[in-house]
Design a protein around this motif. Structure first.
Motif, short mmCIF file in Angstrom:
data_model
loop_
_atom_site.label_atom_id
_atom_site.label_comp_id
_atom_site.label_asym_id
_atom_site.label_seq_id
_atom_site.Cartn_x
_atom_site.Cartn_y
_atom_site.Cartn_z
N CYS A 182 0.86 -1.19 0.00
CA CYS A 182 0.00 0.00 0.00
C CYS A 182 0.90 1.24 0.00
CB CYS A 182 -0.89 -0.02 1.24
SG CYS A 182 -1.80 1.52 1.53
N CYS A 212 0.66 3.15 3.81
CA CYS A 212 1.36 2.59 4.99
C CYS A 212 2.66 1.90 4.62
CB CYS A 212 0.45 1.62 5.73
SG CYS A 212 0.02 0.13 4.79
N LYS A 252 3.11 -1.04 3.58
CA LYS A 252 3.11 -2.44 4.01
C LYS A 252 2.26 -3.24 3.02
CE LYS A 252 3.58 -1.32 8.93
NZ LYS A 252 2.95 -1.45 10.27
N CYS A 285 -4.99 -0.06 1.29
CA CYS A 285 -5.64 -0.76 2.39
C CYS A 285 -6.94 -0.01 2.70
CB CYS A 285 -4.76 -0.78 3.64
SG CYS A 285 -3.19 -1.65 3.44
N CYS A 326 -6.43 2.36 5.63
CA CYS A 326 -5.57 3.50 5.30
C CYS A 326 -6.34 4.55 4.50
CB CYS A 326 -4.35 3.04 4.50
SG CYS A 326 -3.19 2.01 5.42
#
Length: 247
Positions: free
Chosen positions: A15, A18, A20, A35, A38
């Motif tokens: 993403c 973030c 991650k 996400c 997010c």
């Protein structure tokens, strides 16, 4: 699905907010994925929302749904890259920690026992992933072969034998290709949005230049009028003084 592709695929499945690997990935109308949590944090309680990546504005809050295809890919690769205490299946005595698991063998190897997979031509074709304990999650339970293909019709990971059976007429591609194409589509959408944004900025700048040019013209014209007025007053004063001196 060679081991060298793992890290790069993980980067592509991240993403942009973030940084991650996606959790419950959703897709915006402009084609970008984030996400779900997010994205919701980026949108305040306002009817107008925008894409955090390309900044495109949406007149109303989009009805976000989980991207099931991307979600399955993320779930699969999270399993492929998970870290666990897996030990070599071929060490005698004190077992060394495994550095790779071979889905083709299927077995886990330490650095020493993995060496033939880097040297022997036949073994170099095997599918290596980060060490895993539950090999059944990565092996087709029907054909006992690595799950290295993605069926776009059924949205699931399959093995090569599956494509010769019930998935024979389906559209199947390597998992890496599926991920790469999604990344390419996102990159194209991003480029299109960047071009649109650039054109919009140029139009705004051009409009501002016209306004400034017009303003400067009016400003210069006003000073010219004031200057002519000052010269006219000076001339009148000079004429009056000259007349007084004559008398």
């Amino acid at each position: 699905m060679a081991s060298s592709s793992g890290p790069s695929l993980n980067e592509k499945l991240q993403c942009s907010i973030c940084l991650k690997v996606f959790t419950d990935p959703v897709t915006t109308p402009c084609g970008h994925n984030f996400c779900r949590t997010c994205l919701m944090k980026c949108w305040p309680n306002s009817p107008i929302c925008f894409c955090p990546l390309c900044k495109e504005k949406f007149s109303r809050r989009p009805d976000l749904k989980i991207n099931t295809t991307l979600g399955k890919l993320v779930q699969h690769f999270k399993k492929l890259n998970q870290e666990s205490e897996v030990f070599c299946d071929f060490c005698d005595g004190r077992k060394q920690k495994a550095v790779k698991t071979c889905l083709t063998c299927p077995s886990s190897y330490c650095e020493t026992h993995l060496e033939p997979h880097h040297r022997v031509p036949r073994l170099k074709k095997h599918t290596l992933i980060n060490p895993v304990e539950n090999l059944e999650d990565y092996i087709c339970q029907k054909h006992e072969r690595p799950l290295e293909l993605f069926c776009r019709d059924d949205q699931m990971c399959v093995c090569l034998s599956c494509t010769e059976g019930e998935h024979r007429t389906h559209n199947t591609v390597p998992i890496e290709e599926e991920s790469r194409e999604k990344k390419m589509i996102q990159d194209r959408m991003k480029k299109i949005q960047e071009i649109k944004h650039s054109v919009k900025q140029r139009k705004t700048l051009a409009s501002n230049d016209c306004f400034l040019t017009s303003s400067r013209t009016v400003h210069i014209s006003n000073w010219m009028i004031i200057g002519l007025g000052v010269l006219l007053v000076a001339a009148l004063i000079y004429t009056s003084v000259s007349e007084c001196e004559k008398h």
